[in-house]
Structures are given as structure tokens and as C-alpha cells.
Design an enzyme around this catalytic site. Structure first.
Site, PDB file in Angstrom:
ATOM      1  N   GLU A  62     -15.843 -28.326 -50.290  1.00 15.63           N
ATOM      2  CA  GLU A  62     -16.793 -27.593 -49.448  1.00 15.63           C
ATOM      3  C   GLU A  62     -16.004 -26.625 -48.583  1.00 15.63           C
ATOM      4  O   GLU A  62     -14.989 -26.986 -47.981  1.00 15.63           O
ATOM      5  CB  GLU A  62     -17.610 -28.509 -48.530  1.00 15.63           C
ATOM      6  CG  GLU A  62     -18.721 -29.272 -49.196  1.00 15.63           C
ATOM      7  CD  GLU A  62     -19.612 -30.001 -48.176  1.00 15.63           C
ATOM      8  OE1 GLU A  62     -19.722 -29.534 -47.017  1.00 15.63           O
ATOM      9  OE2 GLU A  62     -20.177 -31.040 -48.541  1.00 15.63           O
ATOM     10  N   GLU A  95     -17.720 -37.335 -47.087  1.00 14.04           N
ATOM     11  CA  GLU A  95     -17.505 -37.301 -45.642  1.00 14.04           C
ATOM     12  C   GLU A  95     -17.902 -38.584 -44.911  1.00 14.04           C
ATOM     13  O   GLU A  95     -18.761 -38.581 -44.023  1.00 14.04           O
ATOM     14  CB  GLU A  95     -18.241 -36.114 -45.021  1.00 14.04           C
ATOM     15  CG  GLU A  95     -17.817 -34.776 -45.564  1.00 14.04           C
ATOM     16  CD  GLU A  95     -18.481 -33.596 -44.882  1.00 14.04           C
ATOM     17  OE1 GLU A  95     -18.001 -32.470 -45.053  1.00 14.04           O
ATOM     18  OE2 GLU A  95     -19.493 -33.800 -44.173  1.00 14.04           O
TER      19      GLU A  95
END
Length: 485
Positions: free
Chosen positions: A389, A205
Site C-alpha cells: 500500500e 496491518e
């Protein structure tokens, strides 16, 4: 269909779909609800679909001062007064450093075949560069061997937010020299573990690290400003590309190399035309600033002038590297509207009326996962994708039997897996799913008050207790199928 048309059409039916508590009413890209066949009790996944779970080093390992580990920016940030809810820190976290064998056994019992974990850079290189700390790598050696002994693929992630504080003192992600520092670190780790670990994730991320850690200041290292944010994005992209090229050269065809992005569709609040420019700008910052340089060798148009002031000739060529897979972290859409005080002139607004919420007040929008996977198919060449995720915080309640019966989390996971199955049915190249997360852990600025785990962790004793969602997910893995109810 153009993105704007899709957004405005889909908004009309999203609230009804999100409000439902059972199996998700699937939303096609034409905005039509397609109810699943009531006679079908499960939705099957393709043979060989990879099931697993994800964690990160600072959130679970603890042992922050053991065996030569140096401090990270999150050690510094969490020990700064007022930064973390309840004054929590990751000093002990879930004590995974000492209890990893127990945690691997939990994965094996559930039938998981992949574990995405992160390597703590300050545990391997306490100063961020230079000498390698052998004891730090010894831990990941033991973890890797324990996983393989149970038939679980190790998926090491080289950076999941815990930058060595020593590098932050030299500018961290705002210093373009970090591309070389990161590559040296990546080569050191893969040299030790690469004979057994085949799947390597570069970053987790990068846009989130930049936005919250270098733009708004709500995450470590607590920096603020638009220019600082954009520098952090660009230099992470540059580090990623430089490392990918170096690892490709030394690893040959033995490794599968990729990275992980948080991809959240950005929608205009209320579907209003007046909010549409804000949604496009935030989409450029959150999603396209990492996707476009990697897959298209260009900056997103809305930020091209900003990045041009930061980049140097040849940077895009270094960033645009082939990847064997893309990890996608998905939680919800982002509903945007103009905000003059926002980092990029945008701000979060309300999801459509009736949308369910998690314990953190995040919208529950499973069809947003289908949407983002479809965009990867249509706009980025349909690369092999793993959901790396996906999960939800809910206020867990322990029942009379001492067990957490977390039906809300099960519903969240089921609806998102049905959305993933729909994407596969529509031709998206989705290869696997890794739930977030194995254990209730240190949830960054939220401390330990948020619960995302399939397994409860007693904060005093560190005892692990599987929740109902753990057994439910184990059943999904065992059957390679998701029940509609």
C-alpha cells in the site's frame, strides 16, 4: 549508524526535500542530499519487478447482505450513529461484488500484474467458525479466474479488518481462541482457491487494527484501553503464526506465504531529545510489536513486561514463523512527543516546517519509505519485500473534459517510487509495488469524502472514470521505469 544519530541528522534536511514539488532529492542514510542526474529522464526498476494495486473487501465490495454473507464489525460500527463521516456505510461501497469484471479489466488495461484483494471472512463463514458459505467462496472463485485470464496474479489477503460480528460477540481479537478460528478459516479458503492463487497474505496491518480498533476506539469494533490494544496485537500475531504453520504443512512449496504490516518510522517532534523517548515508545507499539515477534521471536524491550502478562509459554515459538515475503504499507512518518493522555503516553505532533501535506493532512515524506526498507535490510535479515500500500488522498477536481487531472497524486506516487528505487539501489530486497488504491472507496471512518483511487467512482451511478494518475501509473508499468518529472 545508530537510529538516533540518523534521525537527528536527517531531520536537518527533510523539510527541504519534502517541500520540493518535482523529483525527490534523495536522502542517503548519512543525511546527505544526492541530486539525481539531470540528464537521466527515468529511473528503471529491475527486470521482473512486480507492479500491481491493492484494495480491501469492505471498502469496495458492497453486497453486505447477499448470498449468505454475515455482518462484520464494520457493518455494526458504520451503522452506529456518529461513527463515520456523513453517516456513510459500506453497504454498497463500489459495488465490486457485481462489477468485479469491469474492475479487473481496468487493471489489465493498465498492465498490472498483481492484485492484492482481501477475502471477507463473514462472506465465507458468516458465524466466523463452522459451516462454510459456498456462495461466498464462489465470488472469490470467479474473481480469481477473471484475474488469471488477464495475466494478473491474485494476492488474496485473509483478513483486512472486517471480522465477523459473530466472533466479536465472543471477544474477537481479545480472545486467544481466535488463533484457532482464524486458522480454520484460512484452511477453508486456501483449500478452495489454493490450486490457482499462489501468494497468500495472512493479515493486513495488525497493529493498526489493535491501536485504532481496540485502543483508541476510532475504528471498529470501537474498543478502548492499553491492555485491550496489546491483547489484540498479541492474538493477531498468534493467529498469524498458527495459520502460517498450518498452511505451510498443507501447501508445501506451492504457495508463497507472508503478511502485511504498516511500517511508519517514528521520529521525535523537532528532533528534540525530550521527545525521543516518546518516539521510541510509539515505534515499539506501531512497528516492533509485530516485527520483532515474527522475525526475532521476542517482544520489543519497551513492551516486554506488558506482553509477558498476556502471553503464554510457547507463544513466541508459534509466532516466529518463516515468511516468503513481507508486505509493507507506507504512507508517512509518525512525529511523536509526550502526551500523558495518550494510549502509551505519546501523541502526534507536527512534521518539520515546510513539509508538504496530503488532503488528509498527512505529511508527504517519501524518504521515510527508503528509511523503513533500509531498516528491514539491516535489522531483519533483508526479507523479500513488496510495498503493498502506498497512495494519497487529495481533493480531486473534475476538469471541463470530465476528467480528474490529479497532478498532486502523481507527484506523490512518483516521489515514493523514486524512494523505492533508491532503496533497491542500496541493496534492499524490494520485489514489487502495489498502489493504494484502484478505486475511490469507503475510507473507513472518513467515509467517501477521501479519495485515494486511481479511478473515480460516481457515487450515484457507480461509473468508473480513470484519472490522470491511472494513465501515469500505466506508463510506469509499461516502461518499468519512473520519470523524474
Amino acid at each position: 549508524m545508530r537510529r538516533r544519530s540518523f534521525l537527528k541528522t536527517a531531520l536537518k534536511v527533510t523539510a527541504a526535500a519534502a517541500a520540493g514539488g518535482g523529483a525527490m532529492a534523495a536522502l542517503t542514510r548519512e543525511g546527505v542530499q544526492a541530486a539525481p542526474d539531470s540528464a537521466t529522464r527515468t529511473v528503471a526498476f529491475p527486470e521482473g519487478f512486480l507492479w500491481g494495486v491493492s484494495t480491501s473487501s469492505y471498502q469496495i465490495e458492497g453486497a453486505v447482505a447477499e448470498d449468505g454473507r454475515g455482518p462484520s464489525v464494520w457493518d455494526t460500527y458504520s451503522h452506529s450513529f456518529g461513527r463515520i463521516a456523513n453517516g456513510d456505510t459500506g453497504d454498497i461501497a463500489c459495488d465490486h461484488y457485481h462489477r468485479y469484471a469491469e474492475d479487473v479489466e481496468l487493471m489489465a488495461r493498465a498492465g498490472m500484474k498483481a492484485y492484492r484483494f482481501s477475502i471477507a471472512w463473514p462472506r465465507v463463514m458468516p458465524q466466523g467458525t463452522g459451516a462454510v458459505n459456498a456462495k461466498g467462496l464462489d465470488f472469490y472463485d470467479r474473481l480469481t479466474d477473471a484475474l488469471l485470464a488477464k495475466g494478473i496474479q491474485p494476492w488474496p489477503c485473509l483478513f483486512h479488518w472486517d471480522l465477523p460480528q459473530a466472533l466479536q460477540d465472543r471477544g474477537g481479537w481479545t480472545n486467544r481462541d481466535i488463533a484457532g478460528w482464524f486458522t480454520d478459516y484460512a484452511l477453508a479458503v486456501t483449500a478452495r482457491l489454493g490450486d490457482r492463487a499462489r501468494n497468500w497474505v495472512m493479515l493486513n496491518e495488525p497493529s493498526v487494527v489493535a491501536i485504532f480498533g481496540h485502543g483508541t476506539g476510532g475504528h471498529a469494533p470501537g474498543m478502548t484501553g492499553r491492555d485491550t490494544c496489546l491483547k489484540a496485537i498479541h492474538h493477531q500475531n498468534l493467529a498469524q503464526g498458527t495459520a502460517l504453520a498450518a498452511l505451510r504443512q498443507v501447501g508445501g512449496k506451492n504457495w508463497q506465504l507472508g503478511t502485511v504490516l504498516s511500517l511508519q518510522p517514528s521520529w521525535p517532534v523537532g528532533g528534540l531529545d525530550s521527545n525521543y523517548p516518546a518516539s521510541l515508545m510509539w515505534d515499539a507499539v506501531w512497528n516492533r510489536s509485530c516485527l520483532d515477534p515474527l522475525f526475532k521471536g521476542r517482544f520489543p524491550a519497551l513492551l516486554e513486561a506488558d506482553f509477558a502478562r498476556i502471553a503464554k509459554p510457547g507463544d513466541l515459538e508459534r509466532i516466529e514463523q518463516p515468511v516468503d515475503f513481507l508486505g509493507v504499507n507506507y504512507y508517512s512518518r509518525m512525529h511523536q512527543q509526550p502526551d500523558p493522555q495518550g494510549l502509551f503516553g505519546t501523541g502526534y505532533g507536527s512534521a518539520p516546517e515546510g513539509t508538504r501535506k496530503t488532503g488528509m493532512d498527512w505529511p508527504v515524506e517519501p524518504d521515510g519509505l527508503t528509511e523503513i526498507l533500509a531498516e528491514l535490510q539491516e535489522m531483519y535479515g533483508n526479507p523479500p519485500v513488496y510495498v503493498t500500500e502506498n497512495g494519497a488522498d487529495y481533493p480531486d477536481t473534475v476538469g471541463p473534459d470530465g476528467r480528474v487531472n490529479d497532478r498532486d497524486r502523481i507527484g506523490y506516487l512518483r516521489d515514493h517510487l523514486l524512494a523505492a528505487a533508491k532503496a533497491i539501489d542500496e541493496g534492499c530486497n524490494l520485489k514489487g509495488y502495489m498502489a493504494w488504491t484502484l478505486l475511490d472507496n469507503f475510507e473507513w471512518s472518513e467515509g467517501y469524502r477521501r479519495k485515494f483511487g486511481l479511478v473515480q467512482v460516481d457515487r450515484k451511478t457507480m461509473e468508473r472514470k480513470p484519472k490522470a494518475s491511472y494513465d501515469w501509473y500505466a506508463s510506469v508499468i509499461r516502461n518499468n521505469a519512473v520519470p523524474l518529472r
